[in-house]
Design a protein around this motif. Structure first.
Motif, PDB file in Angstrom:
ATOM      1  N   PHE A  13       1.071  -1.155  -0.315  1.00  0.00           N
ATOM      2  CA  PHE A  13      -0.033   0.537   0.071  1.00  0.00           C
ATOM      3  C   PHE A  13       0.897   1.627   0.309  1.00  0.00           C
ATOM      4  CE2 PHE A  13      -3.551  -2.344   2.317  1.00  0.00           C
ATOM      5  CZ  PHE A  13      -4.641  -2.085   1.108  1.00  0.00           C
ATOM      6  N   VAL A  14       1.456   0.330   0.705  1.00  0.00           N
ATOM      7  CA  VAL A  14       2.801   2.558   1.231  1.00  0.00           C
ATOM      8  C   VAL A  14       3.844   2.163  -0.136  1.00  0.00           C
ATOM      9  CG1 VAL A  14       4.653   3.377   2.000  1.00  0.00           C
ATOM     10  CG2 VAL A  14       3.281   2.273   3.176  1.00  0.00           C
ATOM     11  N   ILE A  15       4.695   1.254  -1.490  1.00  0.00           N
ATOM     12  CA  ILE A  15       5.151   1.731  -2.702  1.00  0.00           C
ATOM     13  C   ILE A  15       3.868   1.859  -3.466  1.00  0.00           C
ATOM     14  CG2 ILE A  15       7.144   1.140  -0.810  1.00  0.00           C
ATOM     15  CD1 ILE A  15       6.765  -1.196  -2.274  1.00  0.00           C
ATOM     16  N   GLY A  16       3.255   1.417  -3.363  1.00  0.00           N
ATOM     17  CA  GLY A  16       2.463   0.745  -4.534  1.00  0.00           C
ATOM     18  C   GLY A  16       2.650   0.223  -5.336  1.00  0.00           C
ATOM     19  N   GLY A  17       3.420  -1.210  -4.866  1.00  0.00           N
ATOM     20  CA  GLY A  17       3.824  -2.377  -6.146  1.00  0.00           C
ATOM     21  C   GLY A  17       2.199  -3.624  -6.120  1.00  0.00           C
ATOM     22  N   VAL A  18       1.939  -3.745  -7.189  1.00  0.00           N
ATOM     23  CA  VAL A  18       1.629  -4.302  -7.589  1.00  0.00           C
ATOM     24  C   VAL A  18       2.366  -6.304  -7.581  1.00  0.00           C
ATOM     25  CG1 VAL A  18       0.312  -5.928  -9.928  1.00  0.00           C
ATOM     26  CG2 VAL A  18       0.114  -2.835  -9.722  1.00  0.00           C
ATOM     27  N   VAL A  19       3.503  -5.971  -7.925  1.00  0.00           N
ATOM     28  CA  VAL A  19       4.174  -6.957  -7.993  1.00  0.00           C
ATOM     29  C   VAL A  19       4.558  -7.578  -6.757  1.00  0.00           C
ATOM     30  CG1 VAL A  19       6.407  -7.587  -7.947  1.00  0.00           C
ATOM     31  CG2 VAL A  19       5.686  -5.722 -10.188  1.00  0.00           C
TER      32      VAL A  19
END
Length: 107
Positions: A13-19
């Motif tokens: 959620f913080v870094i916005g990582g789909v992976v």
């Protein structure tokens, strides 16, 4: 697996990582499967209720993070794609007084 999912989901959620949220969800699903298999054996797990709550939390938070990150990516992708194609990166920074209309921020 449960620890990776429990930490990776909220952190994505913080870094916005789909992976990262995808990896967290896969780990959560694997942990849930292992928990189901171990909980079916009598006497193996002493604190099964607490572990089940943690595994279900990992699945839910990882799923929510993946959905949120995919939606965010789908919303931002067209603007980023247009910016890359036009090579006008000033649109990323809004109305900056340092950039005149029709100029890029590199001029």
């Amino acid at each position: 697996m449960m620890m990776i999912a429990g930490i990776g989901g909220p952190f994505s959620f913080v870094i916005g990582g789909v992976v990262l949220s995808t990896v967290a969800l896969v780990c959560a699903i694997i942990a849930f499967g292992k928990f189901k298999r171990l909980s079916s054996m009598p006497g193996i797990l002493r604190d099964a209720r607490r572990i089940k709550r943690a595994v279900v939390f990992s699945v839910v938070i990882s799923s929510a993070a993946l959905v949120w990150n995919v939606v965010w990516f789908a919303i931002v992708l067209p603007e980023m794609w247009q910016t890359l194609l036009s090579q006008d990166f000033s649109s990323l920074y809004g109305d900056s007084p340092s950039t005149a209309p029709g100029k890029t921020i590199w001029d």
